[in-house]
Design a protein around this motif. Structure first.
Motif, PDB file in Angstrom:
ATOM      1  N   MET A   1      69.993  51.068  43.701  1.00  0.00           N
ATOM      2  CA  MET A   1      69.338  51.159  45.002  1.00  0.00           C
ATOM      3  C   MET A   1      69.006  49.784  45.591  1.00  0.00           C
ATOM      4  O   MET A   1      69.219  49.546  46.760  1.00  0.00           O
ATOM      5  N   VAL A   2      68.525  48.922  44.692  1.00  0.00           N
ATOM      6  CA  VAL A   2      68.108  47.599  45.142  1.00  0.00           C
ATOM      7  C   VAL A   2      69.296  46.788  45.684  1.00  0.00           C
ATOM      8  O   VAL A   2      69.133  45.862  46.473  1.00  0.00           O
ATOM      9  N   LEU A   3      70.523  47.176  45.301  1.00  0.00           N
ATOM     10  CA  LEU A   3      71.708  46.410  45.709  1.00  0.00           C
ATOM     11  C   LEU A   3      72.236  46.815  47.088  1.00  0.00           C
ATOM     12  O   LEU A   3      73.045  46.112  47.680  1.00  0.00           O
ATOM     13  N   LYS A   4      71.789  47.947  47.566  1.00  0.00           N
ATOM     14  CA  LYS A   4      72.312  48.458  48.838  1.00  0.00           C
ATOM     15  C   LYS A   4      72.064  47.464  49.980  1.00  0.00           C
ATOM     16  O   LYS A   4      70.931  47.033  50.201  1.00  0.00           O
ATOM     17  N   GLY A   5      73.155  47.093  50.649  1.00  0.00           N
ATOM     18  CA  GLY A   5      73.037  46.204  51.806  1.00  0.00           C
ATOM     19  C   GLY A   5      72.787  44.743  51.462  1.00  0.00           C
ATOM     20  O   GLY A   5      72.608  43.921  52.367  1.00  0.00           O
ATOM     21  N   LYS A   6      72.782  44.410  50.166  1.00  0.00           N
ATOM     22  CA  LYS A   6      72.505  43.024  49.788  1.00  0.00           C
ATOM     23  C   LYS A   6      73.770  42.173  49.939  1.00  0.00           C
ATOM     24  O   LYS A   6      74.890  42.676  49.763  1.00  0.00           O
ATOM     25  N   ASN A   7      73.560  40.908  50.246  1.00  0.00           N
ATOM     26  CA  ASN A   7      74.662  39.984  50.432  1.00  0.00           C
ATOM     27  C   ASN A   7      74.725  39.091  49.187  1.00  0.00           C
ATOM     28  O   ASN A   7      73.804  38.322  48.927  1.00  0.00           O
ATOM     29  N   ILE A   8      75.806  39.255  48.425  1.00  0.00           N
ATOM     30  CA  ILE A   8      75.906  38.497  47.174  1.00  0.00           C
ATOM     31  C   ILE A   8      77.133  37.599  47.191  1.00  0.00           C
ATOM     32  O   ILE A   8      78.236  38.054  47.522  1.00  0.00           O
ATOM     33  N   VAL A   9      76.918  36.333  46.857  1.00  0.00           N
ATOM     34  CA  VAL A   9      78.052  35.429  46.694  1.00  0.00           C
ATOM     35  C   VAL A   9      78.377  35.393  45.207  1.00  0.00           C
ATOM     36  O   VAL A   9      77.518  35.086  44.381  1.00  0.00           O
ATOM     37  N   LEU A  10      79.596  35.766  44.882  1.00  0.00           N
ATOM     38  CA  LEU A  10      80.035  35.759  43.485  1.00  0.00           C
ATOM     39  C   LEU A  10      80.996  34.591  43.295  1.00  0.00           C
ATOM     40  O   LEU A  10      82.110  34.604  43.828  1.00  0.00           O
ATOM     41  N   ALA A  11      80.543  33.574  42.562  1.00  0.00           N
ATOM     42  CA  ALA A  11      81.384  32.402  42.308  1.00  0.00           C
ATOM     43  C   ALA A  11      82.028  32.554  40.940  1.00  0.00           C
ATOM     44  O   ALA A  11      81.345  32.816  39.957  1.00  0.00           O
ATOM     45  N   VAL A  12      83.355  32.425  40.904  1.00  0.00           N
ATOM     46  CA  VAL A  12      84.078  32.655  39.659  1.00  0.00           C
ATOM     47  C   VAL A  12      84.725  31.335  39.243  1.00  0.00           C
ATOM     48  O   VAL A  12      85.560  30.794  39.973  1.00  0.00           O
ATOM     49  N   SER A  13      84.333  30.825  38.084  1.00  0.00           N
ATOM     50  CA  SER A  13      85.009  29.613  37.606  1.00  0.00           C
ATOM     51  C   SER A  13      86.029  29.992  36.530  1.00  0.00           C
ATOM     52  O   SER A  13      86.104  31.150  36.105  1.00  0.00           O
ATOM     53  N   GLY A  14      86.801  28.990  36.073  1.00  0.00           N
ATOM     54  CA  GLY A  14      88.039  29.305  35.350  1.00  0.00           C
ATOM     55  C   GLY A  14      87.933  29.528  33.861  1.00  0.00           C
ATOM     56  O   GLY A  14      88.377  28.696  33.063  1.00  0.00           O
ATOM     57  N   GLY A  15      87.394  30.657  33.454  1.00  0.00           N
ATOM     58  CA  GLY A  15      87.421  31.035  32.040  1.00  0.00           C
ATOM     59  C   GLY A  15      88.081  32.395  31.922  1.00  0.00           C
ATOM     60  O   GLY A  15      88.164  33.133  32.913  1.00  0.00           O
ATOM     61  N   ILE A  16      88.514  32.716  30.729  1.00  0.00           N
ATOM     62  CA  ILE A  16      89.201  33.989  30.536  1.00  0.00           C
ATOM     63  C   ILE A  16      88.282  35.177  30.842  1.00  0.00           C
ATOM     64  O   ILE A  16      88.727  36.241  31.279  1.00  0.00           O
ATOM     65  N   ALA A  17      86.958  34.958  30.683  1.00  0.00           N
ATOM     66  CA  ALA A  17      86.025  36.056  30.979  1.00  0.00           C
ATOM     67  C   ALA A  17      86.082  36.471  32.452  1.00  0.00           C
ATOM     68  O   ALA A  17      85.500  37.490  32.834  1.00  0.00           O
ATOM     69  N   ALA A  18      86.803  35.702  33.291  1.00  0.00           N
ATOM     70  CA  ALA A  18      86.950  36.062  34.709  1.00  0.00           C
ATOM     71  C   ALA A  18      87.495  37.486  34.845  1.00  0.00           C
ATOM     72  O   ALA A  18      87.152  38.203  35.792  1.00  0.00           O
ATOM     73  N   TYR A  19      88.298  37.915  33.885  1.00  0.00           N
ATOM     74  CA  TYR A  19      88.870  39.265  34.000  1.00  0.00           C
ATOM     75  C   TYR A  19      87.786  40.333  33.927  1.00  0.00           C
ATOM     76  O   TYR A  19      87.889  41.387  34.524  1.00  0.00           O
ATOM     77  N   LYS A  20      86.701  40.017  33.197  1.00  0.00           N
ATOM     78  CA  LYS A  20      85.596  40.976  33.100  1.00  0.00           C
ATOM     79  C   LYS A  20      84.724  40.953  34.356  1.00  0.00           C
ATOM     80  O   LYS A  20      84.039  41.913  34.660  1.00  0.00           O
ATOM     81  N   VAL A  21      84.758  39.833  35.057  1.00  0.00           N
ATOM     82  CA  VAL A  21      83.928  39.700  36.253  1.00  0.00           C
ATOM     83  C   VAL A  21      84.499  40.553  37.400  1.00  0.00           C
ATOM     84  O   VAL A  21      83.804  40.892  38.357  1.00  0.00           O
ATOM     85  N   VAL A  22      85.766  40.921  37.265  1.00  0.00           N
ATOM     86  CA  VAL A  22      86.374  41.854  38.221  1.00  0.00           C
ATOM     87  C   VAL A  22      85.524  43.135  38.247  1.00  0.00           C
ATOM     88  O   VAL A  22      85.208  43.692  39.303  1.00  0.00           O
ATOM     89  N   GLN A  23      85.108  43.590  37.073  1.00  0.00           N
ATOM     90  CA  GLN A  23      84.290  44.798  36.966  1.00  0.00           C
ATOM     91  C   GLN A  23      82.912  44.579  37.607  1.00  0.00           C
ATOM     92  O   GLN A  23      82.367  45.468  38.251  1.00  0.00           O
ATOM     93  N   VAL A  24      82.381  43.364  37.455  1.00  0.00           N
ATOM     94  CA  VAL A  24      81.081  43.045  38.076  1.00  0.00           C
ATOM     95  C   VAL A  24      81.206  43.171  39.595  1.00  0.00           C
ATOM     96  O   VAL A  24      80.352  43.776  40.252  1.00  0.00           O
ATOM     97  N   ALA A  25      82.303  42.606  40.138  1.00  0.00           N
ATOM     98  CA  ALA A  25      82.524  42.665  41.592  1.00  0.00           C
ATOM     99  C   ALA A  25      82.616  44.119  42.042  1.00  0.00           C
ATOM    100  O   ALA A  25      82.041  44.518  43.059  1.00  0.00           O
ATOM    101  N   ARG A  26      83.299  44.920  41.247  1.00  0.00           N
ATOM    102  CA  ARG A  26      83.475  46.332  41.600  1.00  0.00           C
ATOM    103  C   ARG A  26      82.137  47.070  41.564  1.00  0.00           C
ATOM    104  O   ARG A  26      81.793  47.812  42.479  1.00  0.00           O
ATOM    105  N   ASP A  27      81.362  46.853  40.496  1.00  0.00           N
ATOM    106  CA  ASP A  27      80.087  47.563  40.346  1.00  0.00           C
ATOM    107  C   ASP A  27      79.098  47.171  41.442  1.00  0.00           C
ATOM    108  O   ASP A  27      78.399  48.021  41.984  1.00  0.00           O
TER     109      ASP A  27
END
Ligand code: C5P
Length: 413
Positions: A1-27
Protein backbone atom coordinates in the motif's frame (compact mmCIF):
# COMPACT_ATOMS: atom_id res chain seq x y z
CA UNK A 1 0.00 0.00 0.00
CA UNK A 2 2.76 2.39 0.95
CA UNK A 3 4.28 1.98 -2.54
CA UNK A 4 1.21 3.11 -4.44
CA UNK A 5 1.95 6.23 -6.48
CA UNK A 6 5.51 6.49 -5.16
CA UNK A 7 8.30 7.64 -7.45
CA UNK A 8 11.33 5.40 -7.12
CA UNK A 9 14.65 5.71 -8.89
CA UNK A 10 16.25 2.29 -9.20
CA UNK A 11 19.97 2.53 -9.95
CA UNK A 12 21.52 -0.70 -11.15
CA UNK A 13 25.29 -1.12 -11.13
CA UNK A 14 27.22 -3.91 -12.82
CA UNK A 15 27.11 -7.07 -10.74
CA UNK A 16 25.61 -10.42 -11.58
CA UNK A 17 22.96 -9.84 -8.90
CA UNK A 18 21.44 -7.36 -11.41
CA UNK A 19 19.40 -10.28 -12.73
CA UNK A 20 17.64 -10.52 -9.37
CA UNK A 21 16.96 -6.79 -9.33
CA UNK A 22 14.71 -7.34 -12.35
CA UNK A 23 12.30 -8.95 -9.86
CA UNK A 24 12.64 -5.93 -7.54
CA UNK A 25 11.66 -3.62 -10.42
CA UNK A 26 8.69 -5.84 -11.19
CA UNK A 27 7.49 -6.06 -7.57
CA UNK A 28 7.80 -2.32 -6.97
CA UNK A 29 5.87 -1.63 -10.18
CA UNK A 30 3.22 -4.21 -9.32
CA UNK A 31 2.65 -2.54 -5.98
CA UNK A 32 1.88 0.72 -7.76
CA UNK A 33 5.24 2.54 -7.72
CA UNK A 34 6.56 4.44 -10.75
CA UNK A 35 10.05 3.02 -11.21
CA UNK A 36 12.72 4.90 -13.17
CA UNK A 37 15.76 2.75 -13.87
CA UNK A 38 19.29 4.08 -14.29
CA UNK A 39 21.93 1.57 -15.37
CA UNK A 40 25.70 1.78 -15.31
CA UNK A 41 27.53 0.74 -18.45
CA UNK A 42 28.60 -2.52 -16.76
CA UNK A 43 25.03 -3.30 -15.62
CA UNK A 44 23.84 -3.33 -19.26
CA UNK A 45 26.22 -6.24 -19.86
CA UNK A 46 24.38 -8.38 -17.32
CA UNK A 47 20.78 -7.38 -18.09
CA UNK A 48 19.42 -5.46 -21.05
CA UNK A 49 17.75 -2.09 -20.55
CA UNK A 50 14.81 -3.46 -22.52
CA UNK A 51 14.07 -5.95 -19.72
CA UNK A 52 13.67 -3.16 -17.19
CA UNK A 53 11.87 -0.95 -19.69
CA UNK A 54 9.29 -3.64 -20.43
CA UNK A 55 8.62 -4.35 -16.76
CA UNK A 56 8.50 -0.75 -15.54
CA UNK A 57 6.92 0.76 -18.66
CA UNK A 58 9.34 3.67 -18.25
CA UNK A 59 12.33 4.78 -20.28
CA UNK A 60 15.56 3.30 -18.92
CA UNK A 61 18.56 5.63 -18.77
CA UNK A 62 22.06 4.33 -19.48
CA UNK A 63 24.07 7.29 -20.75
CA UNK A 64 25.13 10.39 -18.93
CA UNK A 65 25.49 12.05 -22.32
CA UNK A 66 21.94 11.49 -23.46
CA UNK A 67 19.31 14.19 -23.59
CA UNK A 68 20.47 17.71 -23.00
CA UNK A 69 17.38 19.23 -24.57
CA UNK A 70 14.66 20.50 -22.24
CA UNK A 71 12.37 17.53 -22.97
CA UNK A 72 15.07 14.90 -22.70
CA UNK A 73 16.94 15.91 -19.59
CA UNK A 74 14.50 14.08 -17.36
CA UNK A 75 17.14 11.68 -16.08
CA UNK A 76 19.21 14.51 -14.61
CA UNK A 77 16.28 15.75 -12.57
CA UNK A 78 14.93 12.28 -11.66
CA UNK A 79 16.42 12.17 -8.12
CA UNK A 80 14.84 15.53 -7.31
CA UNK A 81 11.35 14.12 -7.86
CA UNK A 82 11.93 10.73 -6.25
CA UNK A 83 10.48 9.49 -2.95
CA UNK A 84 13.43 7.11 -2.66
CA UNK A 85 16.55 6.14 -4.58
CA UNK A 86 17.51 2.48 -4.49
CA UNK A 87 20.95 1.35 -5.65
CA UNK A 88 20.90 -2.42 -6.22
CA UNK A 89 23.13 -4.22 -6.71
CA UNK A 90 25.72 -1.79 -5.42
CA UNK A 91 29.18 -2.80 -6.62
CA UNK A 92 32.37 -1.94 -4.74
CA UNK A 93 33.27 0.40 -7.61
CA UNK A 94 30.00 2.35 -7.55
CA UNK A 95 30.03 2.63 -3.76
CA UNK A 96 33.60 3.96 -3.94
CA UNK A 97 32.47 6.63 -6.40
CA UNK A 98 29.61 7.65 -4.13
CA UNK A 99 31.82 7.74 -1.06
CA UNK A 100 34.32 10.00 -2.81
CA UNK A 101 31.86 12.21 -4.62
CA UNK A 102 32.84 11.33 -8.18
CA UNK A 103 30.35 12.16 -10.90
CA UNK A 104 31.54 10.29 -13.97
CA UNK A 105 28.44 8.22 -14.72
CA UNK A 106 24.68 8.34 -14.34
CA UNK A 107 24.53 6.73 -10.91
CA UNK A 108 27.24 8.77 -9.23
CA UNK A 109 25.77 11.93 -10.74
CA UNK A 110 22.30 10.96 -9.52
CA UNK A 111 23.69 10.45 -6.00
CA UNK A 112 25.14 13.97 -5.89
CA UNK A 113 21.87 15.35 -7.29
CA UNK A 114 19.76 13.68 -4.56
CA UNK A 115 18.27 16.15 -2.06
CA UNK A 116 19.51 15.53 1.50
CA UNK A 117 15.97 14.74 2.69
CA UNK A 118 15.36 11.98 0.11
CA UNK A 119 16.19 8.46 1.38
CA UNK A 120 19.03 6.81 -0.53
CA UNK A 121 19.23 3.04 -0.04
CA UNK A 122 22.20 0.92 -1.08
CA UNK A 123 22.22 -2.87 -1.42
CA UNK A 124 25.81 -4.13 -1.73
CA UNK A 125 26.45 -7.39 -3.57
CA UNK A 126 29.90 -8.70 -4.43
CA UNK A 127 32.47 -11.39 -3.81
CA UNK A 128 33.38 -11.99 -0.18
CA UNK A 129 36.98 -10.69 -0.44
CA UNK A 130 35.87 -7.49 -2.14
CA UNK A 131 33.18 -6.92 0.45
CA UNK A 132 35.38 -7.43 3.52
CA UNK A 133 38.25 -5.36 2.08
CA UNK A 134 38.98 -2.36 4.30
CA UNK A 135 38.55 -0.02 1.31
CA UNK A 136 34.98 -1.23 0.72
CA UNK A 137 34.18 -1.27 4.42
CA UNK A 138 35.46 2.27 4.82
CA UNK A 139 33.40 3.46 1.87
CA UNK A 140 30.29 1.84 3.35
CA UNK A 141 30.97 3.54 6.67
CA UNK A 142 31.40 6.89 4.93
CA UNK A 143 28.05 6.44 3.20
CA UNK A 144 26.34 5.39 6.45
CA UNK A 145 27.81 8.39 8.27
CA UNK A 146 26.20 10.55 5.60
CA UNK A 147 22.79 9.03 6.26
CA UNK A 148 22.72 6.55 3.37
CA UNK A 149 20.80 3.39 4.28
CA UNK A 150 23.05 0.41 3.54
CA UNK A 151 21.45 -3.05 3.77
CA UNK A 152 23.68 -5.80 5.12
CA UNK A 153 24.53 -8.48 2.60
CA UNK A 154 24.00 -12.15 3.45
CA UNK A 155 26.38 -14.98 4.02
CA UNK A 156 25.87 -17.62 1.36
CA UNK A 157 26.68 -18.98 -2.04
CA UNK A 158 27.67 -16.52 -4.78
CA UNK A 159 26.98 -16.85 -8.48
CA UNK A 160 30.56 -18.03 -8.97
CA UNK A 161 30.00 -20.92 -6.58
CA UNK A 162 32.17 -19.45 -3.80
CA UNK A 163 30.64 -19.01 -0.37
CA UNK A 164 31.00 -15.99 1.91
CA UNK A 165 29.60 -12.65 3.01
CA UNK A 166 28.47 -10.41 0.16
CA UNK A 167 25.40 -12.13 -1.25
CA UNK A 168 22.55 -9.75 -2.05
CA UNK A 169 19.40 -10.06 0.09
CA UNK A 170 16.44 -11.62 -1.75
CA UNK A 171 14.19 -9.28 -3.80
CA UNK A 172 11.29 -9.67 -1.33
CA UNK A 173 13.55 -8.46 1.47
CA UNK A 174 14.74 -5.47 -0.57
CA UNK A 175 11.16 -4.48 -1.39
CA UNK A 176 10.22 -4.90 2.30
CA UNK A 177 13.09 -2.59 3.27
CA UNK A 178 11.87 0.01 0.75
CA UNK A 179 8.35 -0.19 2.18
CA UNK A 180 9.73 0.17 5.68
CA UNK A 181 11.80 3.26 4.90
CA UNK A 182 8.93 4.95 3.06
CA UNK A 183 6.50 3.99 5.85
CA UNK A 184 8.76 5.43 8.51
CA UNK A 185 8.90 8.73 6.65
CA UNK A 186 5.37 8.98 5.35
CA UNK A 187 3.18 6.32 7.05
CA UNK A 188 0.14 7.31 9.11
CA UNK A 189 1.36 5.29 12.14
CA UNK A 190 4.85 6.79 12.19
CA UNK A 191 6.12 7.49 15.65
CA UNK A 192 3.73 4.97 17.22
CA UNK A 193 4.86 1.90 19.14
CA UNK A 194 2.81 -1.19 18.49
CA UNK A 195 3.08 -4.58 20.21
CA UNK A 196 1.45 -7.48 18.37
CA UNK A 197 1.09 -11.06 19.61
CA UNK A 198 0.61 -13.83 17.07
CA UNK A 199 0.32 -17.57 16.64
CA UNK A 200 -0.81 -20.09 19.20
CA UNK A 201 0.94 -20.90 22.47
CA UNK A 202 1.94 -24.46 23.36
CA UNK A 203 1.79 -26.08 26.78
CA UNK A 204 4.01 -29.13 27.30
CA UNK A 205 2.48 -32.43 28.36
CA UNK A 206 5.88 -34.15 28.19
CA UNK A 207 9.13 -33.31 26.31
CA UNK A 208 7.60 -34.14 22.91
CA UNK A 209 3.87 -33.51 23.31
CA UNK A 210 1.92 -30.36 23.97
CA UNK A 211 -1.52 -28.81 24.12
CA UNK A 212 -1.80 -26.36 21.24
CA UNK A 213 -4.11 -25.08 18.54
CA UNK A 214 -4.09 -24.62 14.76
CA UNK A 215 -3.25 -20.91 14.73
CA UNK A 216 -0.91 -20.20 11.80
CA UNK A 217 0.08 -16.69 12.92
CA UNK A 218 -1.05 -15.18 9.59
CA UNK A 219 -3.36 -12.57 11.14
CA UNK A 220 -0.81 -11.32 13.68
CA UNK A 221 2.05 -11.33 11.17
CA UNK A 222 -0.08 -9.39 8.65
CA UNK A 223 -0.85 -6.82 11.35
CA UNK A 224 2.82 -6.52 12.31
CA UNK A 225 3.89 -6.21 8.66
CA UNK A 226 1.37 -3.50 7.89
CA UNK A 227 1.98 -1.55 11.08
CA UNK A 228 5.66 -1.50 10.06
CA UNK A 229 4.80 -0.35 6.55
CA UNK A 230 2.66 2.41 8.02
CA UNK A 231 5.66 3.65 9.99
CA UNK A 232 5.13 2.14 13.46
CA UNK A 233 7.89 0.64 15.60
CA UNK A 234 6.69 -2.92 16.02
CA UNK A 235 7.43 -5.64 18.55
CA UNK A 236 6.07 -8.99 17.40
CA UNK A 237 5.72 -11.62 20.11
CA UNK A 238 5.00 -14.95 18.50
CA UNK A 239 4.24 -18.51 19.43
CA UNK A 240 5.81 -21.25 17.25
CA UNK A 241 4.66 -20.76 13.62
CA UNK A 242 6.10 -21.40 10.16
CA UNK A 243 6.29 -17.73 9.08
CA UNK A 244 9.30 -15.43 8.67
CA UNK A 245 9.11 -12.39 10.97
CA UNK A 246 8.48 -9.23 8.92
CA UNK A 247 11.61 -7.29 8.03
CA UNK A 248 12.35 -4.52 10.51
CA UNK A 249 10.33 -5.63 13.55
CA UNK A 250 11.65 -6.46 17.00
CA UNK A 251 10.90 -10.15 17.23
CA UNK A 252 10.36 -12.18 20.38
CA UNK A 253 9.80 -15.92 20.08
CA UNK A 254 7.88 -17.64 22.90
CA UNK A 255 6.29 -21.00 23.46
CA UNK A 256 3.96 -21.03 26.47
CA UNK A 257 1.29 -18.61 27.65
CA UNK A 258 3.39 -17.65 30.67
CA UNK A 259 6.35 -16.87 28.39
CA UNK A 260 4.07 -14.75 26.22
CA UNK A 261 2.77 -12.93 29.27
CA UNK A 262 6.33 -12.16 30.43
CA UNK A 263 7.27 -10.91 26.94
CA UNK A 264 4.18 -8.67 26.74
CA UNK A 265 4.87 -7.23 30.19
CA UNK A 266 8.51 -6.58 29.29
CA UNK A 267 7.53 -4.86 26.03
CA UNK A 268 5.00 -2.69 27.85
CA UNK A 269 7.60 -1.61 30.42
CA UNK A 270 9.92 -0.30 27.70
CA UNK A 271 10.35 3.36 27.02
CA UNK A 272 8.96 5.28 25.17
CA UNK A 273 5.62 3.74 26.13
CA UNK A 274 3.64 1.48 23.83
CA UNK A 275 0.68 3.12 22.10
CA UNK A 276 -1.15 0.01 20.92
CA UNK A 277 -1.30 -3.63 22.04
CA UNK A 278 -2.92 -6.04 19.59
CA UNK A 279 -3.45 -9.51 21.06
CA UNK A 280 -4.01 -11.58 17.94
CA UNK A 281 -2.44 -14.69 19.51
CA UNK A 282 -4.55 -17.75 20.17
CA UNK A 283 -3.43 -18.15 23.75
CA UNK A 284 -3.79 -21.52 25.51
CA UNK A 285 -6.13 -21.00 28.45
CA UNK A 286 -5.04 -24.17 30.29
CA UNK A 287 -1.77 -26.02 30.84
CA UNK A 288 -0.97 -29.47 32.21
CA UNK A 289 -0.54 -29.22 35.97
CA UNK A 290 2.39 -31.64 36.09
CA UNK A 291 4.15 -32.00 32.73
CA UNK A 292 6.14 -35.24 32.64
CA UNK A 293 9.92 -34.88 32.44
CA UNK A 294 10.11 -38.01 30.32
CA UNK A 295 8.06 -39.07 27.36
CA UNK A 296 4.88 -40.71 28.63
CA UNK A 297 4.94 -44.39 27.60
CA UNK A 298 2.05 -46.42 26.34
CA UNK A 299 2.09 -49.33 28.78
CA UNK A 300 -0.06 -52.40 28.66
CA UNK A 301 -2.15 -53.11 31.74
CA UNK A 302 -1.63 -49.55 33.03
CA UNK A 303 -4.54 -47.11 33.05
CA UNK A 304 -4.64 -44.49 30.27
CA UNK A 305 -2.98 -41.35 31.63
CA UNK A 306 -5.22 -38.51 32.72
CA UNK A 307 -3.85 -35.02 32.16
CA UNK A 308 -4.88 -32.67 34.88
CA UNK A 309 -5.02 -29.03 33.80
CA UNK A 310 -4.63 -25.72 35.54
CA UNK A 311 -5.64 -22.28 34.41
CA UNK A 312 -3.15 -20.05 32.59
CA UNK A 313 -2.98 -16.33 33.30
CA UNK A 314 -5.19 -14.17 31.08
CA UNK A 315 -2.68 -11.71 29.62
CA UNK A 316 -5.16 -9.00 28.65
CA UNK A 317 -7.13 -9.29 31.87
CA UNK A 318 -3.90 -8.96 33.84
CA UNK A 319 -3.35 -5.51 32.28
CA UNK A 320 -6.75 -4.19 33.30
CA UNK A 321 -6.40 -1.16 35.55
CA UNK A 322 -2.60 -1.45 35.70
CA UNK A 323 -1.11 1.94 36.59
CA UNK A 324 0.96 3.52 33.83
CA UNK A 325 -1.05 1.91 31.02
CA UNK A 326 -3.90 4.43 30.97
CA UNK A 327 -3.01 5.57 27.45
CA UNK A 328 -2.49 2.10 25.99
CA UNK A 329 -4.98 1.24 23.25
CA UNK A 330 -5.93 -2.41 23.70
CA UNK A 331 -7.17 -4.62 20.91
CA UNK A 332 -8.31 -8.19 21.54
CA UNK A 333 -9.59 -10.98 19.34
CA UNK A 334 -12.54 -13.22 20.05
CA UNK A 335 -12.66 -16.50 18.18
CA UNK A 336 -15.91 -18.21 19.01
CA UNK A 337 -17.81 -21.24 17.85
CA UNK A 338 -21.15 -19.94 19.19
CA UNK A 339 -22.90 -16.71 20.24
CA UNK A 340 -20.13 -14.68 18.59
CA UNK A 341 -21.38 -11.13 19.14
CA UNK A 342 -22.55 -11.80 22.68
CA UNK A 343 -19.30 -13.45 23.76
CA UNK A 344 -17.16 -10.82 22.02
CA UNK A 345 -18.98 -7.94 23.69
CA UNK A 346 -18.61 -9.61 27.07
CA UNK A 347 -14.83 -9.98 26.52
CA UNK A 348 -14.55 -6.37 25.41
CA UNK A 349 -16.09 -5.26 28.72
CA UNK A 350 -14.46 -7.83 31.02
CA UNK A 351 -10.95 -7.22 29.67
CA UNK A 352 -11.45 -3.44 29.36
CA UNK A 353 -10.57 -3.31 25.65
CA UNK A 354 -10.91 -0.44 23.20
CA UNK A 355 -11.64 -2.77 20.31
CA UNK A 356 -12.41 -6.43 19.84
CA UNK A 357 -12.12 -8.30 16.55
CA UNK A 358 -14.76 -11.00 16.54
CA UNK A 359 -14.47 -13.95 14.21
CA UNK A 360 -15.98 -17.37 13.89
CA UNK A 361 -13.27 -19.76 15.18
CA UNK A 362 -13.49 -22.69 12.77
CA UNK A 363 -13.53 -20.64 9.56
CA UNK A 364 -10.73 -18.29 10.69
CA UNK A 365 -8.04 -20.15 12.66
CA UNK A 366 -5.27 -21.28 10.32
CA UNK A 367 -7.10 -19.95 7.20
CA UNK A 368 -5.65 -17.40 4.73
CA UNK A 369 -8.73 -15.18 4.92
CA UNK A 370 -11.17 -14.08 7.55
CA UNK A 371 -14.60 -12.56 8.08
CA UNK A 372 -14.60 -10.27 11.11
CA UNK A 373 -16.72 -7.81 13.01
CA UNK A 374 -15.02 -4.89 14.74
CA UNK A 375 -16.69 -3.92 18.01
CA UNK A 376 -15.58 -0.74 19.75
CA UNK A 377 -15.83 0.13 23.42
CA UNK A 378 -19.39 1.35 23.75
CA UNK A 379 -20.70 -1.20 21.27
CA UNK A 380 -20.24 0.53 17.89
CA UNK A 381 -20.01 -2.33 15.39
CA UNK A 382 -18.60 -2.66 11.88
CA UNK A 383 -19.08 -5.90 9.98
CA UNK A 384 -16.54 -6.64 7.24
CA UNK A 385 -16.96 -8.99 4.29
CA UNK A 386 -14.71 -12.06 4.10
CA UNK A 387 -11.27 -11.05 2.76
CA UNK A 388 -7.57 -11.99 2.89
CA UNK A 389 -5.98 -11.46 6.30
CA UNK A 390 -3.77 -8.75 4.80
CA UNK A 391 -6.88 -6.73 3.91
CA UNK A 392 -8.41 -7.47 7.32
CA UNK A 393 -5.21 -6.13 8.91
CA UNK A 394 -5.61 -2.88 6.92
CA UNK A 395 -9.16 -2.44 8.21
CA UNK A 396 -8.13 -3.16 11.81
CA UNK A 397 -5.24 -0.66 11.64
CA UNK A 398 -7.51 1.98 10.04
CA UNK A 399 -9.81 1.56 13.04
CA UNK A 400 -6.84 1.64 15.45
CA UNK A 401 -5.70 4.93 13.92
CA UNK A 402 -9.21 6.39 14.26
CA UNK A 403 -9.34 5.30 17.92
CA UNK A 404 -5.86 6.71 18.62
CA UNK A 405 -6.93 10.05 17.19
CA UNK A 406 -10.11 10.01 19.30
CA UNK A 407 -8.09 9.20 22.40
CA UNK A 408 -5.68 12.01 21.61
CA UNK A 409 -8.54 14.53 21.20
CA UNK A 410 -10.11 13.33 24.48
CA UNK A 411 -6.79 13.52 26.39
CA UNK A 412 -6.22 17.06 25.15
CA UNK A 413 -9.78 18.24 25.83
O1 C5P B 1 -11.07 -15.11 26.62
P1 C5P B 1 -10.53 -15.39 25.27
O2 C5P B 1 -9.38 -16.33 25.29
O3 C5P B 1 -11.52 -15.83 24.26
O4 C5P B 1 -10.04 -13.96 24.77
C1 C5P B 1 -9.39 -13.76 23.58
C2 C5P B 1 -8.48 -12.56 23.62
O5 C5P B 1 -7.77 -12.53 24.86
C3 C5P B 1 -7.43 -12.63 22.56
O6 C5P B 1 -7.09 -11.30 22.19
C4 C5P B 1 -6.28 -13.35 23.24
O7 C5P B 1 -5.05 -13.06 22.63
C5 C5P B 1 -6.39 -12.81 24.66
N1 C5P B 1 -6.01 -13.81 25.68
C6 C5P B 1 -5.12 -13.46 26.67
N2 C5P B 1 -4.74 -14.38 27.62
C7 C5P B 1 -5.30 -15.60 27.64
C8 C5P B 1 -6.24 -15.95 26.67
C9 C5P B 1 -6.56 -15.04 25.70
O8 C5P B 1 -4.65 -12.33 26.66
N3 C5P B 1 -4.93 -16.47 28.57
Amino acid sequence: MVLKGKNIVLAVSGGIAAYKVVQVARDLTKEGAEVHVLMSEAATRFVTPLTFQTLTQQKVHTQIWEGWTKEEQGHISLPGHADLILLAPATANTMAKLAHGLADDLISTAYLATPATTPFMVVPAMEHLMFVHPATQQNIQTLRDRGVIVLDPKYGEHATGATGLGRMPEPTEIVAAVRLVLGQRQGDLRGKRVVVTAGGTQEPIDPVRFIGNGSSGQMGYALAQQALERGAKVTLISGPVKLEPPYGCEFVSVRTTREMEAAVNLALEANPPTDVLIMAAAVADFRPLRPSEQKIKKEKDKPTPVIELELNPDILLGLKGRPGLENLLRVGFAAETNDLALNAEKKLKDKDLDLIVANEAISSIGQPDNEVTLIERGGLTQQLARKPKRAVATAILDKVLELLEKKHVMNNA
